[in-house]
Write a protein that holds these residues in place. Sequence first.
Motif, PDB file in Angstrom:
ATOM      1  N   UNK A  94      40.554  39.253  34.028  1.00 22.58           N
ATOM      2  CA  UNK A  94      41.147  37.919  33.959  1.00 22.58           C
ATOM      3  C   UNK A  94      42.456  37.856  34.743  1.00 22.58           C
ATOM      4  N   UNK A  95      43.283  38.899  34.613  1.00 20.23           N
ATOM      5  CA  UNK A  95      44.544  38.940  35.359  1.00 20.23           C
ATOM      6  C   UNK A  95      44.296  39.047  36.857  1.00 20.23           C
ATOM      7  N   UNK A  96      43.312  39.865  37.245  1.00 16.93           N
ATOM      8  CA  UNK A  96      42.972  39.996  38.658  1.00 16.93           C
ATOM      9  C   UNK A  96      42.485  38.661  39.208  1.00 16.93           C
ATOM     10  N   UNK A  97      41.686  37.946  38.421  1.00 16.11           N
ATOM     11  CA  UNK A  97      41.204  36.628  38.851  1.00 16.11           C
ATOM     12  C   UNK A  97      42.377  35.688  39.070  1.00 16.11           C
ATOM     13  N   UNK A  98      43.351  35.748  38.179  1.00 19.84           N
ATOM     14  CA  UNK A  98      44.532  34.896  38.328  1.00 19.84           C
ATOM     15  C   UNK A  98      45.326  35.274  39.575  1.00 19.84           C
ATOM     16  N   UNK A  99      45.478  36.575  39.831  1.00 17.17           N
ATOM     17  CA  UNK A  99      46.171  37.023  41.040  1.00 17.17           C
ATOM     18  C   UNK A  99      45.462  36.531  42.298  1.00 17.17           C
ATOM     19  N   UNK A 100      44.136  36.499  42.249  1.00 18.41           N
ATOM     20  CA  UNK A 100      43.331  36.090  43.399  1.00 18.41           C
ATOM     21  C   UNK A 100      43.105  34.582  43.470  1.00 18.41           C
ATOM     22  N   UNK A 101      43.572  33.876  42.438  1.00 16.89           N
ATOM     23  CA  UNK A 101      43.408  32.427  42.372  1.00 16.89           C
ATOM     24  C   UNK A 101      41.937  32.016  42.374  1.00 16.89           C
ATOM     25  N   UNK A 102      41.130  32.784  41.626  1.00 13.05           N
ATOM     26  CA  UNK A 102      39.716  32.454  41.427  1.00 13.05           C
ATOM     27  C   UNK A 102      39.451  32.418  39.927  1.00 13.05           C
ATOM     28  N   UNK A 103      38.329  31.879  39.553  1.00 11.09           N
ATOM     29  CA  UNK A 103      37.972  31.810  38.142  1.00 11.09           C
ATOM     30  C   UNK A 103      37.458  33.142  37.622  1.00 11.09           C
ATOM     31  N   UNK A 104      37.442  33.257  36.308  1.00  7.06           N
ATOM     32  CA  UNK A 104      36.975  34.471  35.641  1.00  7.06           C
ATOM     33  C   UNK A 104      35.523  34.774  36.016  1.00  7.06           C
ATOM     34  N   UNK A 105      34.671  33.747  36.024  1.00 11.72           N
ATOM     35  CA  UNK A 105      33.256  33.933  36.359  1.00 11.72           C
ATOM     36  C   UNK A 105      33.085  34.429  37.787  1.00 11.72           C
ATOM     37  N   UNK A 106      33.881  33.875  38.697  1.00 11.50           N
ATOM     38  CA  UNK A 106      33.828  34.314  40.099  1.00 11.50           C
ATOM     39  C   UNK A 106      34.230  35.777  40.211  1.00 11.50           C
TER      40      UNK A 106
END
Length: 68
Positions: A15-27
């Motif tokens: 979830x944190x990595x998704x936030x860093x990458x500005x993508x959703x959790x599912x992505x």
Amino acid sequence: MALTVVPTRRLHSVEEAAELLNVGRSTAFEEIRLGRLRTVRVGRRRLVPTEYVDEYVELLKCEAQAAA
């Protein structure tokens, strides 16, 4: 006056990595499933090292250049 150095986090939850990458959790989970975003296991947790986040960004940049 002493300077306090706060260590930078090296491992991130998906979830944190998704936030860093500005993508959703599912992505983020889909990219992991496809092998494009690598992870490590610590016990039962799946974590994304900072260098794997950077590696994924470089992959995206290469793909963008190839498509141009």
